[in-house]
Design a protein around this motif. Structure first.
Motif, PDB file in Angstrom:
ATOM      1  N   SER A 138       0.828  -1.195   0.000  1.00 46.94           N
ATOM      2  CA  SER A 138       0.000   0.000   0.000  1.00 46.94           C
ATOM      3  C   SER A 138       0.872   1.258   0.000  1.00 46.94           C
ATOM      4  CB  SER A 138      -0.876  -0.031   1.253  1.00 46.94           C
ATOM      5  OG  SER A 138      -1.777   1.030   1.243  1.00 46.94           O
ATOM      6  N   LEU A 139       0.450   2.276  -0.781  1.00 51.74           N
ATOM      7  CA  LEU A 139       1.235   3.530  -0.884  1.00 51.74           C
ATOM      8  C   LEU A 139       0.661   4.609   0.027  1.00 51.74           C
ATOM      9  CD1 LEU A 139       1.613   3.942  -4.761  1.00 51.74           C
ATOM     10  CD2 LEU A 139       3.495   3.608  -3.133  1.00 51.74           C
ATOM     11  N   LYS A 140       1.549   5.441   0.582  1.00 57.63           N
ATOM     12  CA  LYS A 140       1.119   6.653   1.301  1.00 57.63           C
ATOM     13  C   LYS A 140       0.548   7.632   0.261  1.00 57.63           C
ATOM     14  CE  LYS A 140       2.888   6.128   5.628  1.00 57.63           C
ATOM     15  NZ  LYS A 140       2.650   4.684   5.621  1.00 57.63           N
ATOM     16  N   PRO A 141      -0.311   8.596   0.712  1.00 59.30           N
ATOM     17  CA  PRO A 141      -1.006   9.469  -0.250  1.00 59.30           C
ATOM     18  C   PRO A 141      -0.077  10.187  -1.228  1.00 59.30           C
ATOM     19  CG  PRO A 141      -1.854   9.817   1.973  1.00 59.30           C
ATOM     20  CD  PRO A 141      -0.730   8.835   2.101  1.00 59.30           C
ATOM     21  N   ASP A 142       1.099  10.653  -0.741  1.00 57.64           N
ATOM     22  CA  ASP A 142       1.948  11.447  -1.632  1.00 57.64           C
ATOM     23  C   ASP A 142       3.157  10.667  -2.165  1.00 57.64           C
ATOM     24  OD1 ASP A 142       2.977  11.149   0.821  1.00 57.64           O
ATOM     25  OD2 ASP A 142       3.488  13.264   1.168  1.00 57.64           O
ATOM     26  N   ALA A 143       3.189   9.356  -1.945  1.00 55.40           N
ATOM     27  CA  ALA A 143       4.346   8.561  -2.407  1.00 55.40           C
ATOM     28  C   ALA A 143       4.295   8.416  -3.922  1.00 55.40           C
ATOM     29  CB  ALA A 143       4.315   7.192  -1.753  1.00 55.40           C
ATOM     30  N   PRO A 144       5.468   8.325  -4.576  1.00 58.94           N
ATOM     31  CA  PRO A 144       5.446   8.082  -6.026  1.00 58.94           C
ATOM     32  C   PRO A 144       4.835   6.713  -6.351  1.00 58.94           C
ATOM     33  CG  PRO A 144       7.710   8.072  -5.175  1.00 58.94           C
ATOM     34  CD  PRO A 144       6.831   8.435  -4.027  1.00 58.94           C
ATOM     35  N   ALA A 145       4.302   6.588  -7.566  1.00 58.76           N
ATOM     36  CA  ALA A 145       3.664   5.329  -8.000  1.00 58.76           C
ATOM     37  C   ALA A 145       4.688   4.182  -8.011  1.00 58.76           C
ATOM     38  CB  ALA A 145       3.075   5.534  -9.391  1.00 58.76           C
ATOM     39  N   PHE A 146       4.187   2.936  -7.960  1.00 58.29           N
ATOM     40  CA  PHE A 146       5.060   1.754  -7.947  1.00 58.29           C
ATOM     41  C   PHE A 146       5.871   1.669  -9.242  1.00 58.29           C
ATOM     42  CE2 PHE A 146       1.103  -0.207  -5.869  1.00 58.29           C
ATOM     43  CZ  PHE A 146       1.588  -0.133  -4.569  1.00 58.29           C
ATOM     44  N   THR A 147       7.184   1.553  -9.121  1.00 51.70           N
ATOM     45  CA  THR A 147       7.993   1.159 -10.275  1.00 51.70           C
ATOM     46  C   THR A 147       8.288  -0.331 -10.122  1.00 51.70           C
ATOM     47  OG1 THR A 147      10.121   1.465  -9.205  1.00 51.70           O
ATOM     48  CG2 THR A 147       9.160   3.414 -10.289  1.00 51.70           C
ATOM     49  N   GLU A 148       8.948  -0.905 -11.131  1.00 51.76           N
ATOM     50  CA  GLU A 148       9.299  -2.333 -11.088  1.00 51.76           C
ATOM     51  C   GLU A 148      10.292  -2.614  -9.971  1.00 51.76           C
ATOM     52  OE1 GLU A 148       9.031  -0.470 -13.736  1.00 51.76           O
ATOM     53  OE2 GLU A 148       7.669  -1.506 -15.102  1.00 51.76           O
ATOM     54  N   ASN A 149      10.954  -1.592  -9.446  1.00 51.31           N
ATOM     55  CA  ASN A 149      11.942  -1.807  -8.375  1.00 51.31           C
ATOM     56  C   ASN A 149      11.362  -1.661  -6.982  1.00 51.31           C
ATOM     57  OD1 ASN A 149      14.002  -2.189 -10.236  1.00 51.31           O
ATOM     58  ND2 ASN A 149      14.204   0.036 -10.498  1.00 51.31           N
ATOM     59  N   HIS A 150      10.093  -1.386  -6.886  1.00 52.89           N
ATOM     60  CA  HIS A 150       9.484  -1.236  -5.559  1.00 52.89           C
ATOM     61  C   HIS A 150       9.566  -2.566  -4.817  1.00 52.89           C
ATOM     62  CE1 HIS A 150       6.508  -0.342  -2.465  1.00 52.89           C
ATOM     63  NE2 HIS A 150       6.660   0.926  -2.785  1.00 52.89           N
ATOM     64  N   PRO A 151       9.903  -2.537  -3.510  1.00 52.28           N
ATOM     65  CA  PRO A 151       9.956  -3.815  -2.784  1.00 52.28           C
ATOM     66  C   PRO A 151       8.589  -4.499  -2.726  1.00 52.28           C
ATOM     67  CG  PRO A 151      10.397  -1.955  -1.308  1.00 52.28           C
ATOM     68  CD  PRO A 151      10.255  -1.391  -2.690  1.00 52.28           C
ATOM     69  N   TYR A 152       8.623  -5.829  -2.668  1.00 53.21           N
ATOM     70  CA  TYR A 152       7.377  -6.589  -2.498  1.00 53.21           C
ATOM     71  C   TYR A 152       6.946  -6.505  -1.032  1.00 53.21           C
ATOM     72  CZ  TYR A 152       6.821  -8.838  -7.068  1.00 53.21           C
ATOM     73  OH  TYR A 152       6.560  -9.094  -8.390  1.00 53.21           O
ATOM     74  N   GLU A 153       5.708  -6.000  -0.801  1.00 51.38           N
ATOM     75  CA  GLU A 153       5.178  -5.906   0.573  1.00 51.38           C
ATOM     76  C   GLU A 153       3.701  -6.296   0.571  1.00 51.38           C
ATOM     77  OE1 GLU A 153       5.978  -1.756   1.345  1.00 51.38           O
ATOM     78  OE2 GLU A 153       7.935  -2.195   2.209  1.00 51.38           O
ATOM     79  N   PRO A 154       3.383  -7.531   0.170  1.00 44.16           N
ATOM     80  CA  PRO A 154       1.969  -7.909   0.043  1.00 44.16           C
ATOM     81  C   PRO A 154       1.277  -7.957   1.399  1.00 44.16           C
ATOM     82  CG  PRO A 154       3.386  -9.841  -0.173  1.00 44.16           C
ATOM     83  CD  PRO A 154       4.298  -8.645  -0.124  1.00 44.16           C
TER      84      PRO A 154
END
Ligand code: NAD
Ligand code: TYD
Length: 354
Positions: A138-154
């Motif tokens: 889940s992203l915080k309101p002002d965080a940048p969108a998921f790129t392919e390098n975003h860690p997996y945090e299901p």
């Protein structure tokens, strides 16, 4: 010839229909036909000899091995999964079985087949795994969108099981050299969407005069993509994706749930007004939130745009109109999927929500 799994579900059936329309290459469609799989989704291509349907489980290694030997596909596109977050909360077992164990068995059968191919076929072979943005968490309101390098945090049993399957696919590339590709797409909507998910549920409930159940405060954000655009992205990745890479797929359409529901109501008010002249938005009912509900998903789709030249054809405004039109003209399909097991699900999921 390609092998598609889960091609009787929402996205898979759209993919199969578009494939038959755009390519002369035949395909085998392997689907277990769970509650979410429906041959009626494929009615428009039922007489097309390029489409071969086989009922079966991706976890059935023997069956997969036979199909691979018999048809010698040049690619496998894996849509088959349990896909609904709420069902993964009330009953995670099937998610572990299909999404993790099933994908593992499929990979094993494919690895055995691929290992025995001649060099040329081996180099050209592809295993494309269809996954989701939910693996990133889940992203915080002002965080940048998921790129392919975003860690997996299901965070849900669904997203955790998809994350596990993505890891297996990755490992089969790194360990065995299996030529894999993975796509992580945002929320889809469009024709043949089973009415347990937000958009089709709101359309069918609105038309039936039932409450429109919005979880929590309705301010959770999802990033929406018209299903046909997801299908075109998969075709493009299959054609030109770099081996072992993952591609995020999305349409830069972040919307709060309550805005989606209000848009559905507004379009239905225009196209099929309520008999009493009131708006369908009168049916909106806030209900108890989903446990562990992810607040925001957003996909950064620049890599697939930049490297593969893919872009969605629809905006949210054009896609949602097409979707509403489709549901208004496919009342028979809706009536048929609302079977006994559908009614049981509505009671399980909504019966205890205040
Ligand atoms: P769906 O639930 O509508 O369809 C899944 C299909 O897989 C059904 O036809 C079902 O019968 C079949 N299936 C289930 N278990 C099987 C098994 N063990 N063996 C063979 N077939 C089996 O799902 P969908 O929305 O079409 O999603 C397809 C894929 O796309 C999934 O992998 C999902 O994680 C992914 N995805 C979905 C979305 C979305 O918004 N719906 C977004 C991104 C990624
Ligand atoms: P859903 O379509 O289940 O997709 P996902 O959980 O995979 O994103 O739900 C989309 C959003 O809508 C999600 O934030 C949960 C919310 N939602 C409701 O508010 N009410 C509902 O009845 C459903 C099914 C979903």
């Amino acid at each position: 010839m390609i092998l598609v799994t889960g091609g009787a579900g929402f996205i898979g059936s759209n993919f199969v229909i578009d494939w038959v329309a755009e390519s002369n290459e035949p395909l085998i469609n392997l689907d277990k036909l769970t509650y979410a799989g429906n041959l009626q989704n494929l009615a428009e291509i039922q007489d097309d000899s390029r489409h071969i349907f086989v009922q079966g489980d991706i976890g059935d290694k023997k069956l997969i091995a036979e199909l691979l030997e018999q048809h010698k596909p040049r690619a496998v596109v894996n849509f088959a999964a349990e896909s609904h977050v709420d069902r993964s909360i009330t009953g995670p077992d099937d998610f572990i079985q299909t999404n993790i164990v099933g994908t593992f068995n499929l990979l094993e059968a494919v690895r055995a087949y691929w290992s025995a191919l001649a060099d040329r076929e081996k180099a050209d072979f592809r295993f494309l795994h269809v996954s989701t943005d939910e693996v990133y968490g889940s992203l915080k309101p002002d965080a940048p969108a998921f790129t392919e390098n975003h860690p997996y945090e299901p965070n849900s049993p669904y997203s955790a099981s998809k994350a596990a399957s993505d890891h297996l696919v990755r490992a089969y590339h790194h360990t065995y050299g299996l030529p894999v590709l993975t796509t992580n797409c945002s929320n889809n909507y469009g024709p043949y969407h089973f009415p347990e998910k937000l958009i089709p549920l709101m359309i069918v409930n609105a038309l039936a005069g039932r409450p429109l159940p919005v979880y929590g405060d309705g301010m959770q954000i999802r990033d929406w993509l018209f299903v046909k655009d997801h299908c075109s992205a998969i075709r493009r990745v299959l054609q030109a994706g770099k081996l072992g890479e993952t591609y995020n797929v999305g349409g830069w359409n972040e919307k709060a749930n309550i805005d989606i529901v209000r848009t559905v109501c507004r379009l239905l008010d225009e196209q099929k007004p309520r008999a009493d002249g009131k708006s369908y938005s009168e049916q909106i009912t806030y209900v108890t939130d989903r446990p562990g509900h992810d607040r925001r998903y957003a996909i950064d789709a620049s890599k697939i745009e930049r490297e593969l030249g893919w872009k969605p054809a629809e905006t949210f405004e054009t896609g949602i109109r097409k979707t509403i039109d489709w549901y208004l003209t496919h009342g028979d399909w809706v009536a048929n999927v609302q079977s006994g097991s559908y009614r049981e699900w509505v009671e399980t999921n909504y019966g205890n929500r205040k």
